[in-house]
Scaffold this active site. Structure first.
Site, PDB file in Angstrom:
ATOM      1  N   ASP A  81       9.336   2.344   2.733  1.00  0.00           N
ATOM      2  CA  ASP A  81       8.908   0.939   2.742  1.00  0.00           C
ATOM      3  C   ASP A  81       9.067   0.309   4.110  1.00  0.00           C
ATOM      4  O   ASP A  81       8.300  -0.583   4.483  1.00  0.00           O
ATOM      5  CB  ASP A  81       9.734   0.131   1.735  1.00  0.00           C
ATOM      6  CG  ASP A  81       9.128   0.166   0.349  1.00  0.00           C
ATOM      7  OD1 ASP A  81       8.287   1.043   0.093  1.00  0.00           O
ATOM      8  OD2 ASP A  81       9.507  -0.695  -0.472  1.00  0.00           O
ATOM      9  N   CYS A 122      14.951   6.440  -1.973  1.00  0.00           N
ATOM     10  CA  CYS A 122      14.459   5.136  -1.501  1.00  0.00           C
ATOM     11  C   CYS A 122      13.734   4.344  -2.579  1.00  0.00           C
ATOM     12  O   CYS A 122      13.670   4.770  -3.717  1.00  0.00           O
ATOM     13  CB  CYS A 122      13.651   5.327  -0.232  1.00  0.00           C
ATOM     14  SG  CYS A 122      14.789   5.707   1.135  1.00  0.00           S
ATOM     15  N   ASP A 123      13.165   3.213  -2.121  1.00  0.00           N
ATOM     16  CA  ASP A 123      12.832   2.116  -3.031  1.00  0.00           C
ATOM     17  C   ASP A 123      12.101   2.467  -4.320  1.00  0.00           C
ATOM     18  O   ASP A 123      12.481   2.014  -5.386  1.00  0.00           O
ATOM     19  CB  ASP A 123      12.002   1.070  -2.290  1.00  0.00           C
ATOM     20  CG  ASP A 123      12.774   0.430  -1.162  1.00  0.00           C
ATOM     21  OD1 ASP A 123      13.711   1.059  -0.653  1.00  0.00           O
ATOM     22  OD2 ASP A 123      12.435  -0.705  -0.782  1.00  0.00           O
ATOM     23  N   LYS A 124      10.992   3.200  -4.236  1.00  0.00           N
ATOM     24  CA  LYS A 124      10.187   3.430  -5.444  1.00  0.00           C
ATOM     25  C   LYS A 124      10.512   4.758  -6.101  1.00  0.00           C
ATOM     26  O   LYS A 124      10.008   5.051  -7.178  1.00  0.00           O
ATOM     27  CB  LYS A 124       8.677   3.423  -5.123  1.00  0.00           C
ATOM     28  CG  LYS A 124       8.106   2.143  -4.649  1.00  0.00           C
ATOM     29  CD  LYS A 124       8.640   0.964  -5.372  1.00  0.00           C
ATOM     30  CE  LYS A 124       8.536  -0.246  -4.477  1.00  0.00           C
ATOM     31  NZ  LYS A 124       9.325  -0.137  -3.234  1.00  0.00           N
ATOM     32  N   CYS A 197      18.564   2.800   3.792  1.00  0.00           N
ATOM     33  CA  CYS A 197      19.036   1.760   4.721  1.00  0.00           C
ATOM     34  C   CYS A 197      20.301   1.073   4.210  1.00  0.00           C
ATOM     35  O   CYS A 197      20.436   0.783   3.027  1.00  0.00           O
ATOM     36  CB  CYS A 197      17.944   0.744   4.983  1.00  0.00           C
ATOM     37  SG  CYS A 197      16.693   1.447   6.047  1.00  0.00           S
ATOM     38  N   GLU A 493       5.715  -6.273  -0.066  1.00  0.00           N
ATOM     39  CA  GLU A 493       7.027  -6.864   0.238  1.00  0.00           C
ATOM     40  C   GLU A 493       6.876  -7.768   1.455  1.00  0.00           C
ATOM     41  O   GLU A 493       6.308  -7.361   2.468  1.00  0.00           O
ATOM     42  CB  GLU A 493       8.043  -5.766   0.555  1.00  0.00           C
ATOM     43  CG  GLU A 493       8.490  -5.031  -0.679  1.00  0.00           C
ATOM     44  CD  GLU A 493       9.603  -4.036  -0.400  1.00  0.00           C
ATOM     45  OE1 GLU A 493       9.938  -3.808   0.775  1.00  0.00           O
ATOM     46  OE2 GLU A 493      10.128  -3.494  -1.368  1.00  0.00           O
ATOM     47  N   SER A 519      11.462  -7.534   0.155  1.00  0.00           N
ATOM     48  CA  SER A 519      12.330  -6.404   0.439  1.00  0.00           C
ATOM     49  C   SER A 519      13.732  -6.800  -0.009  1.00  0.00           C
ATOM     50  O   SER A 519      14.065  -7.986  -0.071  1.00  0.00           O
ATOM     51  CB  SER A 519      12.316  -6.172   1.940  1.00  0.00           C
ATOM     52  OG  SER A 519      13.516  -5.586   2.354  1.00  0.00           O
TER      53      SER A 519
HETATM   54  C1  XAI Z   1      12.760  -1.310   3.964  1.00  0.00           C
HETATM   55  C2  XAI Z   1      13.677  -1.794   2.875  1.00  0.00           C
HETATM   56  C3  XAI Z   1      14.851  -2.495   3.471  1.00  0.00           C
HETATM   57  O1  XAI Z   1      14.095  -0.696   2.165  1.00  0.00           O
HETATM   58  C4  XAI Z   1      12.938  -2.626   1.896  1.00  0.00           C
HETATM   59  O2  XAI Z   1      11.727  -2.054   1.548  1.00  0.00           O
HETATM   60  C5  XAI Z   1      13.677  -2.999   0.618  1.00  0.00           C
HETATM   61  O3  XAI Z   1      12.995  -3.216  -0.361  1.00  0.00           O
HETATM   62  O4  XAI Z   1      14.884  -3.146   0.576  1.00  0.00           O
HETATM   63 MG    MG Z   2      11.211  -1.968  -0.532  1.00  0.00          MG
END
Ligand code: XAI
Ligand code: MG
Length: 614
Positions: A81, A122-124, A197, A493, A519
């Site tokens: 993302d 990660c996110d999805k 992250c 986002e 985000s």
């Molecule tokens: C890039 C990020 C920080 O991962 C964002 O896409 C989120 O949704 O937290």
């Molecule tokens: Mg995200």
């Protein structure tokens, strides 16, 4: 007793062809009859949260084999993302959740696998795999790649950027007080290692939530990607899934299945955790989607009720300078669950893949409980390595002490809560008849009431350009519309608009409302998921520049202060127009892949899942 699903392809005369093929994958006679565990590994070199996962399926597979199963690994896609942010790539982010869910289902059902280990991050990816697990309802364990270490502090023009993370960099890029050299320093420090992250952004929020749902092992949400202690989570996932297989296929024990673990009570606990830790607003979307896939009666109204009763016990980046490594040092998710338990805010009629009940779960893993296990005390000492790396498990650093300060530390008790309301709130009103979401943990309580004139923007890009050109005035409410599930499509986002507002010094002076989403790194007075969306005839599509908008978190209210008669006139005009409920002057090429999602996408208040009957 349920038969192993895999018997269809491993037993009987007519399975000879399938058996030949299994043999060609390396199976032998002694493997037929063992549970086949599908390992869904989301390894990719595109995403720092996944770059270290390549060999980790092997750890799971070996543990599966030792426990008496047989593992077969496959891979899913994973969108970063952060790299997809702020351009047309972000249109693909949310729809990728459905592609991931479908690919897991396709692989598991096509090959009749018996069980599933989801290596997500990660996110999805976690939500996609969660949807698949709830859909398939076969024994499943989640293990994610783990969070990234926070970036080292840097001082730019005498101002500490401390500690850094992805969001610090994006905000710095819009801050004219930071010159190119300073920005480069922040950029180089912000994302030092593999992992998702480092703040309580979407990826980490969701990985913490699988822990609270009971579908992953304690420590899954917060143990750093780089720490050697994380290896055991992978091995244990392999052992645990075979144990679950034995219970379900061997003893008809339904409690081993995802739908028996992730019950309504467990969903309530997961959202209670989310309210307590101020998770990403995206969790609302993904949890509603997962509940639907699992046919769990859990709606946005349940989330609203939880947000009103569960206080905010922890503020992590972007809501503070704490990062996931600090959450871990304070005992991670079991410690937050423990505080909720002591506050009487946790449902106790739940169990997990690793524990038959809450007492066993928390007595062993909550470092603030009376006698936590040695294992737990050791795990939560895992500290960052402080060295740039893309390698999993590359440090054995230990914190010299744990953070057990429930009054002023990273995780507080109910008595010392930041706010008595949760970190997320569901707002309603004429602008959001079916609901909208705000991360209240991201704003000071004095900003929980905001009123101002609307500044209408027909896309995220238009909003970014207006902010960077300094066209936005303090006090305005930015209305970014036609960015919903169908209208965007894909609910972009709005990290760039929120981070650029912050970087321009308007983070506390303007509000931003949208039918898109945010985000987990977004902060400021930001309301998303407005339902119904503009493309579906939501009132947000009728807002005009200068209209007064009021939002109030205490009152859970989001209103357009325009007379009903005027709104009725505007609606009639819109309905009669040539291109009703579509953005003005927006040129956005949409491929057929995205159009397919848009055609079936439901509203954000029901998780923006697809409805094939549409
Ligand atoms: C890039 C990020 C920080 O991962 C964002 O896409 C989120 O949704 O937290
Ligand atoms: Mg995200």
């Amino acid at each position: 007793m349920p038969h192993l699903r895999s018997r269809t392809t491993t037993h009987g005369r007519n399975a000879a062809g399938a058996r030949s093929l299994w043999r060609a994958t390396g199976m032998t006679d002694s493997d037929f009859g063992k549970p086949i565990v599908a390992i869904a590994n989301s390894y990719t070199q595109f995403v720092p949260g996944h770059v270290h996962l390549k060999d980790l399926g092997e750890i799971v597979a070996e543990a599966v084999a030792e426990a008496g199963g047989i593992a077969r690994e496959f891979h899913t896609i994973a969108v970063d993302d952060g790299i997809a942010m702020g351009h047309s790539g972000m249109l693909y982010s949310l729809p990728s959740r459905e592609i991931i869910a479908d690919s897991v289902e396709y692989m598991v059902n096509a090959h009749q696998a018996d069980a599933l280990v989801c290596i997500s991050n990660c996110d999805k990816i976690t939500p996609g795999m969660l949807n698949a697990a709830m859909r398939l309802n076969i024994p499943t364990v989640f293990v994610s790649g783990g969070p990234m270490e926070a970036g080292k502090a840097v001082v730019v023009e005498g101002v500490a950027q401390a500690p850094t993370d992805l969001i610090t960099t994006i905000a710095a890029s819009a801050n004219s007080a930071i010159d190119e050299a300073g920005l480069s320093e922040v950029e180089r420090s912000a994302c030092p290692t593999c992992g998702s992250c480092s703040g309580m952004f979407t990826a980490n929020s969701m990985n913490c939530l699988t822990e609270a749902l009971g579908l992953s092992l304690p420590g899954n949400g917060s143990t750093l990607a780089t720490h050697a202690a994380r290896r055991e989570l992978f091995a244990n996932a392999g052992r645990t899934v075979v144990e679950l297989c034995k219970r379900w296929y061997g003893s008809d024990d339904e409690s081993a299945l995802p739908r028996s673990i992730a019950t309504k009570e467990a969903f309530e606990n997961a959202m209670a955790l989310d309210m307590a830790m101020g998770g990403s607003t995206n969790t609302v979307l993904h949890i509603l989607a997962a509940a639907q896939e699992g046919e769990v009666d859990f709606t946005i109204s349940d989330i609203d009720a939880i947000g009103r009763r569960v206080p905010c016990l922890s503020k992590v980046a972007p809501n503070s300078d704490y990062h996931m490594e600090d959450v871990h040092r304070a005992g991670g998710i079991p410690a937050i669950l423990g505080e909720l338990y002591r506050g009487g805010l946790l449902n106790t009629d739940v169990h997990a893949v690793h524990a038959p009940d809450v007492a066993t779960w928390l007595n062993e893993w909550d470092i603030r409980a009376e006698s936590p296990s040695e294992k737990a005390l050791e795990l939560f000492h895992a500290a960052p390595g402080g060295v740039r790396t893309t390698k999993a498990f590359s440090t054995e650093n230990r914190w010299s002490s744990l953070d057990t300060d429930a009054a002023g530390g990273c995780i507080r008790d109910v008595e010392h809560a930041y706010t008595k309301d949760g970190g997320l709130a569901i707002l309603r009103g004429n602008l959001a008849e079916n609901g909208a979401v705000i991360k209240s943990a991201g704003i000071d309580e004095e900003l929980w009431h905001f009123q101002g004139p609307a500044r209408v923007l027909e896309s995220q890009e238009e909003a970014v350009s207006a902010i960077l050109k300094k066209e936005i005035q303090p006090g305005e409410v930015l209305v970014i519309r036609y960015e919903g599930p169908a209208g965007g499509p894909g609910m972009q986002e709005m990290l760039h608009p929120t981070a650029f507002l912050k970087g321009s010094g308007l983070g506390k002076k303007c509000a931003l409302i949208t039918d898109g989403r945010f985000s987990g790194g977004s902060s400021g007075i930001s309301v998303g998921h407005i339902s119904p969306e503009a493309a579906a005839g939501g009132l947000i599509g009728l807002v005009e520049n200068g209209d007064q908008i009021v939002l109030d978190v205490h009152e859970r209210r989001l209103e357009l202060l325009v007379e009903p008669e005027v709104l009725a006139e505007r609606r009639a005009k819109m309905d009669a127009s040539e291109r009703p409920w579509q953005p003005k002057d927006r040129h956005r090429p949409i491929t057929s892949a995205l159009r397919a999602y848009a055609r079936m996408a439901t509203s954000a208040d029901t998780g923006a899942v697809r409805d094939p009957s549409r």
